[in-house]
Design an enzyme around this catalytic site. Structure first.
Site, short mmCIF file in Angstrom:
data_model
loop_
_atom_site.label_atom_id
_atom_site.label_comp_id
_atom_site.label_asym_id
_atom_site.label_seq_id
_atom_site.Cartn_x
_atom_site.Cartn_y
_atom_site.Cartn_z
N LYS A 80 6.71 2.16 19.12
CA LYS A 80 6.75 3.64 18.27
C LYS A 80 6.41 3.43 16.92
CE LYS A 80 10.00 6.21 21.20
NZ LYS A 80 11.19 6.98 21.10
N GLY A 81 6.24 2.19 16.40
CA GLY A 81 6.15 1.95 15.01
C GLY A 81 7.55 2.23 14.13
N GLY A 141 0.91 -1.26 0.15
CA GLY A 141 0.01 0.15 -0.03
C GLY A 141 0.92 1.14 0.04
N GLY A 159 1.62 -5.77 4.99
CA GLY A 159 2.99 -6.32 4.93
C GLY A 159 3.75 -6.41 6.22
N PRO A 169 11.30 -9.13 16.31
CA PRO A 169 12.60 -8.65 15.84
C PRO A 169 12.50 -8.98 14.22
CG PRO A 169 13.03 -9.67 17.57
CD PRO A 169 11.53 -9.84 17.47
N GLU A 174 7.58 3.97 8.54
CA GLU A 174 7.88 5.20 8.10
C GLU A 174 9.37 5.75 8.51
OE1 GLU A 174 4.93 6.16 6.73
OE2 GLU A 174 3.80 4.96 7.89
N ILE A 227 10.33 -3.60 20.62
CA ILE A 227 10.16 -4.52 19.27
C ILE A 227 9.39 -5.61 19.37
CG2 ILE A 227 11.55 -5.49 17.54
CD1 ILE A 227 11.65 -2.30 17.38
#
Lengths: 208, 325, 740
Positions: C701-702, C238, C466, C632, C705, C629
């Site tokens: 935290k993501g 996406g 994904g 991992p 990006e 995480i």
């Protein structure tokens, strides 16, 4: 006519056939031109009436024989996805530029999107659905999971079919060789390192 | 894609007869089907020639002989190709992708259509696709276009890598027509666009490419192909060069150089070749000779860089060829 | 047995489905009696439709409908603004009028009984236009920049007096950058299968935001949202292009209603470049002032980006410039350039990726001017707090990222001089850049059912394009419930599941993960409540505060004996599944107390062939401070994927528009270059240990990006180190480097 033609894409200029073209003056002095892509709908309609009959095709997919009437325009990809509901083979670009539709056709990896089904009567086709033996994954499939050789999964079937071809061709001898011989399969998620590792591992497994 | 009928033929005679009735040959179809889907190509009858017995790859004397229906992958992998003409093998592997190479035929490779984006878009003017509609590239985006052999009607490059190598190697081709055969240099297959960019090759109606013959010679082993492109693979050449050298006694006796990505057809660099004869094969000589390559170039607004890149590509290809043991 | 599901490198739970072809994407839910729709796009870039010759095409074989503005239903188009829609402007109303706003805008849709028939008819449809010349080049003098009307991300900001400080600075850098338009180019094309049953509509549709697609389509058709169901279990990539509901979804629904049968509509690859958003081309100027010992005294960041005439697409182009560096004088300015184009949209690292490309390049330039190592320069300007917001960071591990990355990369052995490092004839360059992305946490909900067999079913609308949502949510539920992974089944991708925010902005793990955790705790509470009230239960009569869950069993506190299991409790209560839902959202107070971002440091090595202008990436090391995480293995894949995306941004990706009509000229996967396997060398992703209790209950935290953000500037900086030439446009291509 006070036309400013410079801004008109030369595109629109001299086709489609003049009879279908209109040149119109828009209110604000802008120029209007018809652009009829393809043109000649009339003659095509006549031709299509005659071609409705369909083409008889016998193919074996993953060991199963199929006999079906197809439009000669249908690619193997569309036959798999739209006729046989075997949707593991993906349509990514439909232009031979991404590899998501890779299948084994008579044992060789090819792009199913650029392959007319009607030209392959009697063919043996293996798709991603036919790689595992029942519940047992093929070593390459297992290696893709182990090395996380995918993210979204949309290119994965094509990667695995291409990887099987790559191994069978003897082009999986080193990571560098695998990269070169797997460059017909785009992975937009960028899982290439995992793909290479998976193929290298499966190559060892298959050859030992 | 417009509807079409499909006829499978088993002999060359049958094929030629079918073509005489308006049929269009299809082998691998990797170009044709793609363009049919875009309706750039609109054949109403396809003649499937894949069953014809012209898939051979063999040595004849010192020549490499390739049937027109041999697949790119088969030719590249064939021991006789690698033995006699490693340049052909290298060039083939640099093209397309493994999947496409498994399908695309040698004959079809030579006849593949251009990759100019406007050629593929029916709503854009393109003299090659629709004569008289103008060229959208010449006054538009043309960074990938040709600097040699252009006309005011067309500047599309010829996309084949193989053709570049074949022209460098003075390959010939045999074609079969209705009741005859003829042979001629591959070099003569390709036309310049001039005022008729829709006419790309010199085959006569119904003629079928049967075979390619690549003559051997002392240059054949010292031959390399360099394809320069922004992406490492699966991209057409920005500029490419095939270079074959015959060096004896530290002197260039024979040189064969052709380039892709720069011409409206595969481009033989005869002036560069001439400038090399009798010189020591070193970078200075290569650079001096390569300067000849840009004579007569006509860059467009977006492709001046190719004028710079072309001689450098030739120099590097010559260096690569010179390094072959 | 102590369960530790979170933090383990589990393989994907949907891995088998994906490697066997069993994962089904939107276009793969073929329906009985399905017809095929193909979109016809405008062939002019601006103007008005004069005539559509539908009659001839309607007679063609197999054609069931030719729908254009002439005969399309007038749709309600009730106001709707989802979280991913621009706050200002109004979305394109498809087939509602004769106006053409950009090249490729849908002007008709053909429905036929086969794809071949539909494609043929679409190609044959004659449409005539009154065409005008569109404005599509940001450098065109006719472009009138406008300030974004609303939204903090787009606001101009200033502290101190940046211009005066710049004028007074002993060392300055001033540079302009031009980054090309990009298209997301996911492998899966946009696709929708629409099926009406009475007044209810089901959409199998590629979406990163199924609940918003449900709401948007309901608003467009003026129907209750409950009558729209959107289903999307898998998203074939996406990167942002499926965050909004683009016109083709509406077209599929219109078509299906018109013909009274299910309709499948898949965009062609070319159409993927027309109506489904893009990363806007940006023009930026950065001016830096510094002391001779490398302390920033001024940071000016001005940028502008494309938008359409009908919507203001605002991204975070300048937002990181306020907090990445300690600097007393900072001024940012952001303008939009409305042009005759479709509205851009979020693309991986939206704003940050473009903005930090410029600023991180300028910082690199400054490092050479000062003669200070670029890592050291960043260390000298590392802020103690977010100086823009005047808030402490909830956590900030950027310097730890630099330390870890530098060590793994071997940065210490770098020769700082440009053109000093070589490998044979190749010039070698090492470059570095920072990455950052905010930690979003949007309200989300989830539902958990405990079954009599002791397994759990977990549901949330969400998506998995994904990153591994299926797997990571399974891990969160398994950990919270103390169940093995194979006892948890997580489902997503349905609009009738509990609502979640967009699957974008790196917020799925934080938002949906927190909701899943909350729902698991809620179902445990529900089960405990039932147990203490159930006469047959051994815990009957206990106060709810006196029992606790330990490893999936309910026990009295302080009682070492294992209590009943889920299975025993559910069975004991009659065997019906016990269900609970819960929501999670960020505590508004926390957002006022902390500045919350993920950070990263990216190190790359490139080679440049100075003769041929060829840049190749040779290796890269990314180090990220991204909180906890969860997995991992998947996190590494996510970071490597981001690096590959950044490689594309740096060296390949560019959507080229024809200035005459605005058409994307290279709308083809062979012409819009993205990296192939051979382009990608050894890539490493490392994570610094980071515990952040503030960002969300999971401390995540993501990654999606931040993994992409620093890559392009690191490569551009490495190209300079290799060649001594600063290329200030992306992508950097052969033609940029023939003079080095």
């Amino acid at each position: 006519m006070p036309e400013e033609t410079s801004h008109i894409p030369p595109a629109a200029a001299a086709f489609p056939p003049v009879s279908r073209r209109e040149v119109l003056q828009a209110t604000a002095g802008a120029v209007a031109l018809a652009a009829l892509p393809g043109g000649a709908a009339d003659s095509a309609a006549a031709a299509e009436a005659g071609a409705a009959a369909g083409h008889s095709l016998r193919i074996t997919v993953n060991g199963h024989a199929h006999e079906l009437a197809i439009d000669p325009r249908q690619s193997i990809l569309d036959v798999l996805r739209e006729r046989l509901n075997l949707t593991g083979t993906k349509k990514g670009c439909n232009q031979g530029a991404c590899g998501a539709c890779t299948i084994l056709l008579n044992g060789q990896r090819v792009n199913a999107c650029l392959t007319l089904a009607a030209m392959h009567d009697g063919a043996e086709i293996t798709t991603i659905e036919g790689v595992a033996q029942g519940e047992a994954l093929h070593p390459l499939q297992a290696a893709f999971i182990e090395h996380d050789g995918f993210q979204c999964g949309y290119c994965t079937g094509g990667q695995i079919m291409s990887g099987l071809g790559c191994i069978a061709e003897g082009h999986a001898g080193s990571p560098a060789e695998i990269k070169a011989w797997m460059s017909g399969n785009i992975c937009r998620c960028g899982a290439y390192p995992g793909i290479v590792a998976a193929i290298a591992q499966a190559n060892k497994a298959v050859r030992s | 894609m417009i509807p079409f009928t499909l006829q499978k033929v088993l002999t060359e005679a049958e094929a030629i007869a079918a073509a005489g009735q308006g049929g269009r040959y299809i082998a691998g179809g990797t170009t044709l089907i793609d363009l049919m889907r875009e309706e750039v190509e609109r054949p109403e009858k396809l003649v499937d020639i894949n069953a014809l017995p012209i898939k051979h790859i063999r040595a004849e004397g010192g020549d490499l002989v390739i049937g027109a229906l041999a697949r790119m992958s088969e030719v590249a992998a064939h021991p006789e190709t690698q033995r006699l003409q490693p340049l052909i093998a290298e060039t083939l592997v640099e093209g397309a992708s493994p999947q496409l190479r498994n399908v695309a035929s040698i004959g079809g490779n030579l006849l593949q259509r251009c990759r100019c984006p406007f050629f593929r878009m029916l709503d854009a003017g393109c003299n090659k696709r629709a004569p008289g509609t103008g060229c959208s590239a010449i006054e538009g985006l043309n960074g990938g276009h040709a600097i040699l052999g252009t006309s005011d009607q067309c500047a599309a490059t010829h996309p084949s890598d193989l053709a570049v190598a074949l022209i460098a190697l003075d390959a010939t081709m045999r074609v079969t027509g209705p009741g005859y055969e003829r042979s001629f240099p591959v070099d003569e297959l390709f036309r310049l666009p001039g005022t008729t960019p829709h006419l790309e090759h010199t085959l006569r109606p119904g003629e079928l490419i049967a075979e390619i013959r690549v003559p051997g010679g002392p240059h054949a082993r010292r031959a390399r192909y360099l394809k320069v492109r922004d992406r490492s693979s699966y991209e057409f050449a920005v500029v490419s060069a095939a270079a074959a050298l015959h060096v004896e006694g530290g002197i260039v006796r024979d040189a064969r150089i052709a380039c892709g990505g720069v011409g409206t057809r595969p481009w033989r660099m005869r002036a560069v070749e001439r400038a090399l004869i009798g010189k020591a094969p070193d970078r200075a000589a290569f650079e001096a000779a390569a300067r000849q390559a840009t004579e007569g170039v006509k860059p467009l607004s977006g492709n001046h860089y190719k004028v710079e890149l072309l001689p450098r590509t030739i120099v590097r290809a010559l260096e690569m060829a010179g390094e072959v043991a | 047995m102590t369960m530790q599901a979170i933090g383990k490198p589990h393989s994907r739970v949907d891995g088998r489905a994906k490697v066997t072809g069993g994962a089904r994407y939107a276009a793969e839910f073929n329906q009985p009696d399905q017809l095929y729709a193909v979109v016809v796009g405008s062939t002019v870039g601006l103007g008005r439709i004069l005539r559509i010759d539908a009659g001839a095409v309607a007679q063609m074989p197999g054609v069931r409908a030719v729908i254009s503005h002439l005969n399309a239903p007038r749709l309600a188009y009730q106001p709707h603004k989802g979280g991913t829609d621009p706050a200002n402007g109004e979305r394109l109303h498809v087939l509602q009028d004769d106006q053409v706003r950009f090249y490729g805008q849908p002007v008709a849709v053909i429905v036929a009984d086969s794809l071949d028939h539909a494609e043929r008819a679409a190609a044959a449809l004659a449409v005539s236009y009154a065409g005008e010349t569109p404005v599509v080049d940001p450098l065109d003098a006719k472009v009138q920049p406008v300030a974004p009307q609303a939204g903090r991300a787009g606001a101009d900001r200033s502290r101190g007096d940046a211009d005066a400080a710049f004028a007074a600075a002993p060392v300055t850098v001033e540079a302009s950058f031009d980054m090309a338009r990009e298209n997301h180019t996911p492998m899966e094309p946009h696709a929708t299968i629409a099926a009406w049953s009475g007044d209810r509509l089901t959409l199998w549709s590629k979406s990163q935001f199924v609940v918003n697609e449900q709401a948007e389509i309901a608003a467009i058709f003026g129907m209750p949202a409950a009558n729209v169901q959107v289903i999307c279990p898998f998203v074939g990539g996406g990167f942002g292009t499926s965050l909004r509901t683009w016109p083709h979804v509406t077209l599929a629904a219109i078509a299906a209603r018109q013909v009274g049968r299910p309709v499948k509509l898949v965009l062609t690859r070319r159409q993927m470049f027309h109506t489904t958003g893009h990363r806007p081309r940006t023009l930026q100027r950065v001016a830096l002032g510094a002391t001779t010992d490398g302390r920033l005294t001024s940071l000016i960041h001005e940028g502008s980006g494309e938008t359409s005439r009908y919507e203001q697409f605002v991204e975070a182009l300048t937002s990181t410039s306020g907090f990445m560096y300690s600097c007393p004088n900072v001024r940012t300015r952001y303008r939009l350039l409305p042009m005759d184009t479709g509205t851009p949209t979020f693309m991986r690292g939206p704003g940050e990726a473009s903005g930090m490309y410029a600023v991180e390049s300028a910082i690199d330039e400054l490092s050479y001017k000062l003669g200070i190592d670029p890592v050291e320069l960043r260390r000298r300007n590392e802020p103690a707090i977010d100086e823009a917001e005047k808030l402490p960071f909830s956590s900030r591990s950027l310097m730890q990222c630099y330390a870890l990355g530098a060590e793994r990369f071997g940065w210490a052995s770098r020769d700082p001089r440009p053109r000093a490092m070589r490998d044979g004839r190749l010039l070698i360059g090492w470059g570095v850049a920072s990455a950052s992305y905010p930690c979003f946490f949007s309200p989300a909900s989830a539902r958990v059912r405990l079954l009599a067999d002791g397994s759990a079913e977990v549901e949330a609308a969400s998506s998995d394009m994904g990153p591994g949502t299926y797997t990571s949510m399974t891990q969160v539920a398994a950990e919270t419930l103390s169940l093995p992974l194979d006892k948890v089944r997580f489902s997503l991708g349905r609009s009738d599941f509990p609502a979640t925010p967009s699957h974008g902005g790196s917020q799925t793990m934080s938002s949906v993960g927190s909701a899943v955790r909350a729902a698991c705790l809620a179902v445990q509470a529900e089960l405990a409540k039932r147990a203490v009230a159930d006469r047959r239960s051994q815990l009957f009569g206990a106060s709810i505060d006196s029992v606790e869950w330990r490893e999936g069993r309910l026990s009295r506190k302080g009682d070492a004996a294992a209590g009943p299991s889920y299975s025993e409790l559910v069975t004991g209560a009659g065997g019906s599944p016990v269900e609970a839902g819960a929501s999670a959202a960020r505590d508004a107070a926390i957002a006022k107390q902390y500045s919350m971002h993920a950070f990263g440091a990216v190190f790359v090595e490139v080679s440049v062939d100075p003769d041929l202008g060829l840049v190749r990436l040779r290796r890269a090391v990314g180090a990220y401070g991204a909180g906890r995480i969860v997995n991992p293995k998947l996190a590494t894949s996510q970071c490597i994927g981001g690096m590959v995306g950044g490689l594309g941004m740096a060296l390949m990706e560019r959507t080229a528009l024809d200035p005459r009509d605005g058409r994307p000229v290279n709308a083809h996967m062979g012409d819009y270059l993205v990296p192939v396997n051979l382009d990608v060398p050894h890539l490493e992703a490392h994570f610094v240990e980071e515990q952040d209790p503030h960002v969300n209950p999971l401390g995540v935290k993501g990654l999606g990006e931040v993994a992409l953000v620093g890559m392009a500037p690191a490569i551009a900086n490495a190209v300079f180190h290799a060649t001594g030439k600063r290329v200030r446009e992306l992508p950097i291509r052969i033609e940029n480097l023939l003079d080095v």
